[in-house]
Write an enzyme that holds these catalytic residues in place. Sequence first.
Site, PDB file in Angstrom:
ATOM      1  N   HIS A  37     -26.918 -60.895   6.562  1.00 21.45           N
ATOM      2  CA  HIS A  37     -26.554 -59.505   6.241  1.00 21.45           C
ATOM      3  C   HIS A  37     -25.534 -59.052   7.284  1.00 21.45           C
ATOM      4  CE1 HIS A  37     -28.151 -55.032   6.206  1.00 21.45           C
ATOM      5  NE2 HIS A  37     -26.890 -55.117   5.852  1.00 21.45           N
ATOM      6  N   ASP A  70     -33.893 -53.184   1.931  1.00 17.93           N
ATOM      7  CA  ASP A  70     -33.953 -53.461   3.373  1.00 17.93           C
ATOM      8  C   ASP A  70     -34.120 -52.162   4.161  1.00 17.93           C
ATOM      9  OD1 ASP A  70     -33.568 -54.471   5.921  1.00 17.93           O
ATOM     10  OD2 ASP A  70     -31.507 -55.154   5.582  1.00 17.93           O
ATOM     11  N   SER A  94     -37.219 -60.164   8.422  1.00 15.41           N
ATOM     12  CA  SER A  94     -36.010 -59.973   9.221  1.00 15.41           C
ATOM     13  C   SER A  94     -36.240 -60.447  10.650  1.00 15.41           C
ATOM     14  CB  SER A  94     -35.621 -58.494   9.229  1.00 15.41           C
ATOM     15  OG  SER A  94     -34.598 -58.303  10.175  1.00 15.41           O
ATOM     16  N   HIS A 136     -34.006 -63.518   6.700  1.00 12.16           N
ATOM     17  CA  HIS A 136     -33.018 -62.444   6.692  1.00 12.16           C
ATOM     18  C   HIS A 136     -32.449 -62.292   8.103  1.00 12.16           C
ATOM     19  CE1 HIS A 136     -31.120 -58.800   5.090  1.00 12.16           C
ATOM     20  NE2 HIS A 136     -31.388 -58.239   6.265  1.00 12.16           N
ATOM     21  N   MET A 141     -23.300 -56.604   9.086  1.00 14.10           N
ATOM     22  CA  MET A 141     -23.057 -55.173   9.345  1.00 14.10           C
ATOM     23  C   MET A 141     -21.898 -55.104  10.325  1.00 14.10           C
ATOM     24  SD  MET A 141     -26.994 -53.966   9.594  1.00 14.10           S
ATOM     25  CE  MET A 141     -27.585 -55.647   9.695  1.00 14.10           C
ATOM     26  N   MET A 189     -24.843 -57.585  13.596  1.00 17.30           N
ATOM     27  CA  MET A 189     -24.289 -56.251  13.912  1.00 17.30           C
ATOM     28  C   MET A 189     -23.221 -56.391  14.993  1.00 17.30           C
ATOM     29  SD  MET A 189     -27.819 -54.153  14.233  1.00 17.30           S
ATOM     30  CE  MET A 189     -29.143 -54.309  13.036  1.00 17.30           C
ATOM     31  N   ASP A 215     -29.750 -60.351  10.490  1.00 16.70           N
ATOM     32  CA  ASP A 215     -28.937 -59.142  10.614  1.00 16.70           C
ATOM     33  C   ASP A 215     -27.861 -59.318  11.669  1.00 16.70           C
ATOM     34  OD1 ASP A 215     -30.208 -57.200   8.811  1.00 16.70           O
ATOM     35  OD2 ASP A 215     -31.962 -57.615  10.053  1.00 16.70           O
ATOM     36  N   MET A 260     -29.767 -50.537   1.055  1.00 17.56           N
ATOM     37  CA  MET A 260     -30.414 -50.144   2.309  1.00 17.56           C
ATOM     38  C   MET A 260     -31.360 -48.981   2.016  1.00 17.56           C
ATOM     39  SD  MET A 260     -29.310 -52.258   4.517  1.00 17.56           S
ATOM     40  CE  MET A 260     -30.250 -51.531   5.874  1.00 17.56           C
TER      41      MET A 260
HETATM   42  C1  DX5 Z   1     -31.425 -52.731   9.666  1.00 14.91           C
HETATM   43  C2  DX5 Z   1     -31.560 -54.153   9.211  1.00 14.91           C
HETATM   44  C3  DX5 Z   1     -32.913 -54.537   8.730  1.00 14.91           C
HETATM   45  C4  DX5 Z   1     -34.028 -54.396   9.724  1.00 14.91           C
HETATM   46  C5  DX5 Z   1     -35.241 -53.991   8.946  1.00 14.91           C
HETATM   47  O1  DX5 Z   1     -30.096 -52.434   9.866  1.00 14.91           O
HETATM   48  O2  DX5 Z   1     -30.652 -54.415   8.149  1.00 14.91           O
HETATM   49  O3  DX5 Z   1     -32.915 -55.834   8.139  1.00 14.91           O
HETATM   50  O4  DX5 Z   1     -34.305 -55.553  10.453  1.00 14.91           O
HETATM   51  O5  DX5 Z   1     -36.246 -53.689   9.835  1.00 14.91           O
HETATM   52  P1  DX5 Z   1     -37.550 -52.900   9.420  1.00 14.91           P
HETATM   53  O6  DX5 Z   1     -38.238 -53.707   8.363  1.00 14.91           O
HETATM   54  O7  DX5 Z   1     -38.314 -52.824  10.707  1.00 14.91           O
HETATM   55  O8  DX5 Z   1     -37.129 -51.555   8.903  1.00 14.91           O
HETATM   56 ZN    ZN Z   2     -30.789 -56.362   7.070  1.00 15.95          ZN
END
Ligand code: DX5
Ligand code: ZN
Length: 214
Positions: A63, A174, A6, A30, A65, A34, A32, A135
């Site tokens: 991904h 994840d 990620s 990956h 969010m 947000m 993320d 998740m």
């Molecule tokens: C959290 C993200 C993850 C995050 C995981 O909302 O979706 O992808 O980056 O990070 P770690 O591996 O540090 O838990």
């Molecule tokens: Zn993620």
Amino acid sequence: MLIAPSILAADFLHLEKDVETINRHADIFHLDIMDGTFVPNISFGFPVVEAIARKAEKPMDVHLMIVHPEKYVERFAKAGAAMISFHYEAALEASGKILDLIHSFGIKAGIVINPDCPVEKIFPYLDKADYVLLMSVFAGFGGQKFIPETLDRIKAVRKELRRIGRNEVDIEVDGGVSPANSKDLAKAGATILVAGSAVFKADDPAEVIAKMKG
Ligand code: DX5
Ligand code: ZN
């Protein structure tokens, strides 16, 4: 097992170095996204995704969010995503349509749920999804602790996929994933592991990736 580091945990001042780590040692990027509304945090957007796309030699997994994921599918697809997932909690009955929308760009479509959403909620969409993202922490932040109940949730989704004859669907996990739980995750039926902190905060990211691949 496919490993998807990620970028959220990458060194943003030296992003190219971490992009090269993924190109050389891992399987998937990956990313993320947000919005500060669906989750109480804001990550990064198109300029970062487009910059990574110029150097990425492995598929980019976005991904989302965010609320109204359908509004942004096209832009992320055009930015080079090979996989896009959105949260069931943000889409509810529109989930089927959004899976279709993602497919209309010729890329893989995934549906995501947080740890408190019953897995049965996404069963009606398993005939259309290319992957399910479970998740193993609440979406929004890296560096959280893995929730062990995730293992039973993976087993339940894998069992349902077998029942409907779609065992080829990937289960991605994840949050809090590391070499300490990767074997159990594989045994439960996961096929893609996302890891942020475990990879990028390590002295030797390549070694951590190799351990998780098993
Ligand atoms: C959290 C993200 C993850 C995050 C995981 O909302 O979706 O992808 O980056 O990070 P770690 O591996 O540090 O838990
Ligand atoms: Zn993620």
